[in-house]
Design a protein around this motif. Structure first.
Motif, PDB file in Angstrom:
ATOM      1  N   LYS A  63      71.571  48.460  41.039  1.00  0.00           N
ATOM      2  CA  LYS A  63      71.735  49.402  39.937  1.00  0.00           C
ATOM      3  C   LYS A  63      71.893  50.813  40.501  1.00  0.00           C
ATOM      4  O   LYS A  63      71.168  51.224  41.398  1.00  0.00           O
ATOM      5  N   GLY A  64      72.838  51.573  39.941  1.00  0.00           N
ATOM      6  CA  GLY A  64      73.030  52.957  40.358  1.00  0.00           C
ATOM      7  C   GLY A  64      71.872  53.824  39.907  1.00  0.00           C
ATOM      8  O   GLY A  64      71.250  53.579  38.877  1.00  0.00           O
ATOM      9  N   ARG A  65      71.584  54.854  40.668  1.00  0.00           N
ATOM     10  CA  ARG A  65      70.488  55.757  40.306  1.00  0.00           C
ATOM     11  C   ARG A  65      70.993  56.947  39.502  1.00  0.00           C
ATOM     12  O   ARG A  65      70.211  57.715  38.981  1.00  0.00           O
ATOM     13  N   THR A  66      72.288  57.118  39.411  1.00  0.00           N
ATOM     14  CA  THR A  66      72.898  58.171  38.614  1.00  0.00           C
ATOM     15  C   THR A  66      73.947  57.522  37.733  1.00  0.00           C
ATOM     16  O   THR A  66      74.656  56.612  38.177  1.00  0.00           O
ATOM     17  N   HIS A  67      74.048  57.985  36.482  1.00  0.00           N
ATOM     18  CA  HIS A  67      75.065  57.412  35.604  1.00  0.00           C
ATOM     19  C   HIS A  67      75.498  58.442  34.575  1.00  0.00           C
ATOM     20  O   HIS A  67      74.833  59.454  34.384  1.00  0.00           O
ATOM     21  N   LEU A  68      76.613  58.188  33.917  1.00  0.00           N
ATOM     22  CA  LEU A  68      77.108  59.057  32.862  1.00  0.00           C
ATOM     23  C   LEU A  68      76.524  58.625  31.528  1.00  0.00           C
ATOM     24  O   LEU A  68      76.399  57.434  31.257  1.00  0.00           O
ATOM     25  N   ASP A  69      76.177  59.591  30.684  1.00  0.00           N
ATOM     26  CA  ASP A  69      75.788  59.350  29.294  1.00  0.00           C
ATOM     27  C   ASP A  69      76.875  59.950  28.416  1.00  0.00           C
ATOM     28  O   ASP A  69      77.177  61.139  28.538  1.00  0.00           O
ATOM     29  N   VAL A 102      74.185  50.194  27.268  1.00  0.00           N
ATOM     30  CA  VAL A 102      74.441  50.304  28.696  1.00  0.00           C
ATOM     31  C   VAL A 102      75.615  49.388  29.013  1.00  0.00           C
ATOM     32  O   VAL A 102      75.608  48.199  28.666  1.00  0.00           O
ATOM     33  N   LEU A 103      76.625  49.960  29.647  1.00  0.00           N
ATOM     34  CA  LEU A 103      77.815  49.212  30.034  1.00  0.00           C
ATOM     35  C   LEU A 103      78.088  49.426  31.509  1.00  0.00           C
ATOM     36  O   LEU A 103      77.449  50.262  32.152  1.00  0.00           O
ATOM     37  N   GLN A 104      79.057  48.676  32.031  1.00  0.00           N
ATOM     38  CA  GLN A 104      79.573  48.894  33.379  1.00  0.00           C
ATOM     39  C   GLN A 104      81.066  49.138  33.274  1.00  0.00           C
ATOM     40  O   GLN A 104      81.752  48.461  32.490  1.00  0.00           O
ATOM     41  N   ASN A 109      80.040  50.216  37.795  1.00  0.00           N
ATOM     42  CA  ASN A 109      79.153  51.379  37.697  1.00  0.00           C
ATOM     43  C   ASN A 109      78.613  51.488  36.280  1.00  0.00           C
ATOM     44  O   ASN A 109      79.376  51.469  35.320  1.00  0.00           O
ATOM     45  N   GLU A 110      77.284  51.623  36.147  1.00  0.00           N
ATOM     46  CA  GLU A 110      76.654  51.695  34.836  1.00  0.00           C
ATOM     47  C   GLU A 110      76.905  53.039  34.175  1.00  0.00           C
ATOM     48  O   GLU A 110      77.026  54.064  34.838  1.00  0.00           O
ATOM     49  N   PHE A 111      76.984  53.018  32.836  1.00  0.00           N
ATOM     50  CA  PHE A 111      77.035  54.219  32.028  1.00  0.00           C
ATOM     51  C   PHE A 111      76.491  53.878  30.654  1.00  0.00           C
ATOM     52  O   PHE A 111      76.362  52.707  30.314  1.00  0.00           O
ATOM     53  N   CYS A 112      76.127  54.898  29.868  1.00  0.00           N
ATOM     54  CA  CYS A 112      75.571  54.686  28.542  1.00  0.00           C
ATOM     55  C   CYS A 112      76.471  55.311  27.486  1.00  0.00           C
ATOM     56  O   CYS A 112      76.992  56.408  27.684  1.00  0.00           O
ATOM     57  N   VAL A 113      76.608  54.613  26.376  1.00  0.00           N
ATOM     58  CA  VAL A 113      77.230  55.160  25.168  1.00  0.00           C
ATOM     59  C   VAL A 113      76.106  55.281  24.160  1.00  0.00           C
ATOM     60  O   VAL A 113      75.464  54.294  23.806  1.00  0.00           O
ATOM     61  N   ILE A 114      75.851  56.527  23.714  1.00  0.00           N
ATOM     62  CA  ILE A 114      74.690  56.814  22.888  1.00  0.00           C
ATOM     63  C   ILE A 114      75.150  57.420  21.569  1.00  0.00           C
ATOM     64  O   ILE A 114      75.910  58.391  21.561  1.00  0.00           O
ATOM     65  N   GLY A 115      74.715  56.829  20.473  1.00  0.00           N
ATOM     66  CA  GLY A 115      75.054  57.371  19.177  1.00  0.00           C
ATOM     67  C   GLY A 115      74.817  56.337  18.091  1.00  0.00           C
ATOM     68  O   GLY A 115      74.556  55.162  18.379  1.00  0.00           O
TER      69      GLY A 115
END
Length: 117
Positions: A63-69, A102-104, A109-115
């Motif tokens: 798992k990456g330690r940094t990701h985009l939100d 949480v997606l890849q 690479n993991e990232f989050c879509v929040i809303g």
């Protein structure tokens, strides 16, 4: 000072194209080749830092330690479109009005879509 984020991946062109589509960024002109593709806000636009995708030979293993939100007004339609474009859904967490998905990206690479939905 400008801040950029560099993301390791096996195919910078593929991953840059994915993110161009969803962030509205544009690809910077090639500056002589190499293992990098950089995308940035359209000229004159305010917003988050540019992203550079760097070709690396090794596969992602943890798992990456940094990701985009990505904070959006309607999460479900964007997530559906991202999955159709090559993303993978990992988890969904609901907290009141907000849902975090949480997606890849296509490189894993993991990232989050929040809303809200």
């Amino acid at each position: 000072m400008k801040i950029g984020i560099t993301i390791d991946c096996p195919d910078p062109d593929q991953v840059a194209a994915f993110w161009e589509r969803f962030l509205g960024y544009v690809r910077r002109p090639d500056r002589g080749g190499g293992p990098y593709v950089t995308i940035d806000r359209p000229s004159g636009a305010d917003g988050p830092p540019h992203l550079t995708f760097q070709r690396v030979p090794e596969a992602k293993t943890t798992k990456g330690r940094t990701h985009l939100d990505l904070f959006v007004e309607h999460a479900a339609p964007m997530v559906d479109e991202m999955i159709a474009a090559g993303a993978t859904s990992l988890t969904i967490t609901e907290a009141g009005e907000w849902t975090t998905r949480v997606l890849q990206d296509p490189a894993g690479n993991e990232f989050c879509v929040i809303g809200p939905d």
